[in-house]
Design an enzyme around this catalytic site. Structure first.
Site, mmCIF file in Angstrom:
data_model
loop_
_atom_site.group_PDB
_atom_site.id
_atom_site.type_symbol
_atom_site.label_atom_id
_atom_site.label_comp_id
_atom_site.label_asym_id
_atom_site.label_seq_id
_atom_site.Cartn_x
_atom_site.Cartn_y
_atom_site.Cartn_z
ATOM 1 N N GLY A 69 -1.329 -9.651 -0.730
ATOM 2 C CA GLY A 69 -0.728 -10.655 -1.604
ATOM 3 C C GLY A 69 0.449 -11.321 -0.901
ATOM 4 N N THR A 70 1.186 -10.543 -0.147
ATOM 5 C CA THR A 70 2.331 -11.070 0.604
ATOM 6 C C THR A 70 1.872 -12.153 1.578
ATOM 7 O OG1 THR A 70 3.462 -8.939 0.423
ATOM 8 C CG2 THR A 70 4.192 -10.412 2.193
ATOM 9 N N ASN A 149 6.426 -8.961 -11.929
ATOM 10 C CA ASN A 149 6.080 -7.584 -11.602
ATOM 11 C C ASN A 149 7.073 -6.573 -12.151
ATOM 12 O OD1 ASN A 149 7.292 -9.258 -9.406
ATOM 13 N ND2 ASN A 149 7.791 -7.247 -8.566
ATOM 14 N N GLN A 177 0.166 -9.931 -10.201
ATOM 15 C CA GLN A 177 0.215 -9.011 -11.353
ATOM 16 C C GLN A 177 -0.744 -9.412 -12.466
ATOM 17 O OE1 GLN A 177 1.832 -6.099 -11.899
ATOM 18 N NE2 GLN A 177 2.696 -6.111 -9.844
ATOM 19 N N SER A 197 -4.083 -9.797 -5.092
ATOM 20 C CA SER A 197 -4.135 -8.654 -4.179
ATOM 21 C C SER A 197 -4.960 -7.534 -4.802
ATOM 22 C CB SER A 197 -2.711 -8.171 -3.907
ATOM 23 O OG SER A 197 -2.732 -7.037 -3.082
ATOM 24 N N HIS A 199 -5.071 -4.236 -4.423
ATOM 25 C CA HIS A 199 -4.556 -2.906 -4.795
ATOM 26 C C HIS A 199 -3.810 -2.874 -6.122
ATOM 27 C CE1 HIS A 199 -0.128 -2.853 -3.753
ATOM 28 N NE2 HIS A 199 -0.466 -3.925 -3.055
ATOM 29 N N THR A 235 -11.426 -10.403 12.432
ATOM 30 C CA THR A 235 -12.664 -9.799 11.924
ATOM 31 C C THR A 235 -12.456 -9.358 10.477
ATOM 32 O OG1 THR A 235 -13.253 -9.086 14.121
ATOM 33 C CG2 THR A 235 -14.329 -7.934 12.308
ATOM 34 N N CYS A 323 15.373 -0.223 -4.165
ATOM 35 C CA CYS A 323 15.546 0.939 -3.296
ATOM 36 C C CYS A 323 14.694 0.843 -2.023
ATOM 37 C CB CYS A 323 15.217 2.222 -4.041
ATOM 38 S SG CYS A 323 13.759 2.105 -5.050
HETATM 39 C C1 LIG Z 1 2.577 -6.511 -5.288
HETATM 40 C C2 LIG Z 1 2.997 -7.937 -5.398
HETATM 41 C C3 LIG Z 1 2.971 -8.790 -4.281
HETATM 42 C C4 LIG Z 1 2.631 -8.293 -2.901
HETATM 43 O O1 LIG Z 1 1.275 -7.976 -2.760
HETATM 44 P P1 LIG Z 1 0.866 -6.983 -1.551
HETATM 45 O O2 LIG Z 1 -0.628 -7.036 -1.542
HETATM 46 O O3 LIG Z 1 1.393 -5.647 -1.920
HETATM 47 O O4 LIG Z 1 1.461 -7.540 -0.318
HETATM 48 C C5 LIG Z 1 3.319 -10.102 -4.458
HETATM 49 N N1 LIG Z 1 3.662 -10.572 -5.664
HETATM 50 C C6 LIG Z 1 3.679 -9.800 -6.764
HETATM 51 C C7 LIG Z 1 4.037 -10.391 -8.073
HETATM 52 C C8 LIG Z 1 3.354 -8.453 -6.664
HETATM 53 O O5 LIG Z 1 3.393 -7.680 -7.743
#
Ligand SMILES: *Cc1c(COP(=O)(O)O)cnc(C)c1O
Length: 392
Positions: A69-70, A149, A177, A197, A199, A235, A323
């Site tokens: 997501g980043t 988030n 989210q 994302s 996960h 890839t 943190c």
């Molecule tokens: C978790 C999150 C991200 C980052 O996604 P990753 O796949 O962990 O890099 C970006 N934006 C929001 C709102 C998130 O909750």
């Protein structure tokens, strides 16, 4: 263990894992190779693209896989600047975005772009008038997250889409989210770019996607072998992408029932916290919020100690301090909604999933009550407060 930190990450669901394993064991071909063995990989990617497009009413050709997501957030902002303006470009975003947006914007700001960060109200909702007023002729992009988030607040995305459209500005939303949690239709909401994302919806870590509306120009982000229609080389993470596709399919199929159940449980949790624990405050909008998010500030409490004591009781949760950066700075989101530093520090985020039970929540509230009592009994601030109460 009771896991109530599903906004941080989620467990890969068994069906998702089953969908991934063949691409590590038997069907390990490189999706770009010509022989039929490798075509299984290419087919899996194409399948996942459809499953993911389906979550947001998009076309499969509008989905680009990324590594997180980043990465998708970085790509959306940097691409808009590169393609539509170059230096001198102006971007509008909000004070409560994820650091993937805020730190990218900050970097662009140091590299010749102009950034406007708009504020939010006490519930964490962006100010639409401030947003519209910020638009100027150099504005190339509005980037406002779909749902926050930390505090779970869902933004007025349709109205933001309308404002962006009216002024001919691209609209990106970080939907990491919200994707698979609440209904999203990119056409109805006039979203041009969207990040998600895997996960965060019971898919694997390290796979993300960027949706780019047909006709929206996007810059090539990772240069190399020309994968992802020459926009994002490398890839393909076939197993990860197949897992993301499966997670998306399950999320759509279960969304309504799951969110109804989560809302019921979350409201129960909120009711119990507010009934049992004095001097608490809900963070985020009471109604316009993610089905699985509860976020509270408890006065006279230090969040880190609360988390450590919850951990001892087998409870995983998250607090209002950044943190991860090794500092104890209070969350920028909680400060943006107007909390004092001390109050922000005493915050707790509990995020549920489809497996959370009432019994688990009862256990959490019972422990929380004990922990907060104990921490307050050691707090000089709480002692002062009580003495004043007695005197007055
Ligand atoms: C978790 C999150 C991200 C980052 O996604 P990753 O796949 O962990 O890099 C970006 N934006 C929001 C709102 C998130 O909750």
């Amino acid at each position: 263990m009771i896991y109530l930190d599903n906004a941080a990450t989620t467990k890969v669901s068994p069906e998702v894992l089953d969908a991934m394993i063949p691409f590590y064991t038997e069907d390990y071909g490189n999706a770009s190779s010509i022989y039929s063995f490798a075509q299984k990989s290419a087919l899996a990617i194409s399948n996942a693209r459809k499953q993911i497009a389906n979550v947001i009413g998009a076309d499969e050709n509008e989905i680009y896989f990324t590594g997180s997501g980043t990465e998708s957030d970085n790509w959306a902002l940097k691409s808009a600047v590169e393609v539509y303006k170059g230096t001198g470009a102006h971007i509008i975003t909000s004070a409560i975005e994820h650091h993937a947006i805020l730190h990218t914007a900050e970097w662009l700001g140091k590299n010749g772009c102009d950034i406007t960060i708009i504020g939010v109200d006490k519930d964490g909702v962006v100010d639409l008038a401030e947003l519209e007023n910020a638009i100027r002729k150099e504005t190339v992009l509005i980037s406002i997250m779909f749902a926050n988030n930390e505090i779970g607040t869902i933004q007025p995305i349709k109205e933001i889409g309308e404002i962006a459209k009216k002024h001919g500005v691209l609209f990106h939303t970080d939907a990491v989210q919200a994707f698979g949690q609440v209904p999203i239709d990119v056409n109805e909401l006039q979203i041009d770019l969207l990040s998600a994302s895997a996960h965060k919806l019971h898919g694997p870590k390290g796979v993300g996607m960027l949706y780019a509306r047909k006709g929206t120009k996007i810059a090539s982000f990772i240069h190399g072998g020309g994968q992802e229609r020459k926009k994002r080389s490398g890839t393909e993470n076939v197993a990860g992408i197949a897992g993301f596709g499966k997670a998306a399919e399950i999320a759509v199929a279960t969304m309504q029932q799951r969110s109804e159940r989560e809302i019921q449980l979350r409201d129960y949790l909120m009711g119990e916290i507010e009934r049992i624990i004095p001097y608490c405050r809900l963070n985020g909008h009471r109604v316009q919020r993610l089905p699985n998010n509860a976020n509270y500030s408890f006065e006279f409490i230090e969040g880190e100690s609360m988390l450590l004591m919850l951990d001892v009781e087998g409870i995983c949760a998250s607090s209002g301090s950044a943190c991860t950066s090794g500092s104890l700075d209070p969350s920028h989101v909680l400060l943006a909604i107007g909390l004092k530093h001390e109050t922000a520090h005493g915050s707790l985020r509990l995020t549920l999933n489809h497996e959370t039970t009432t019994e688990e929540l009862d256990y959490v509230v019972a422990n929380l009550e004990k922990i907060i009592q104990k921490l307050r009994s050691m707090s000089p601030l709480y002692e002062d407060f009580n003495n004043k109460q007695i005197q007055s």
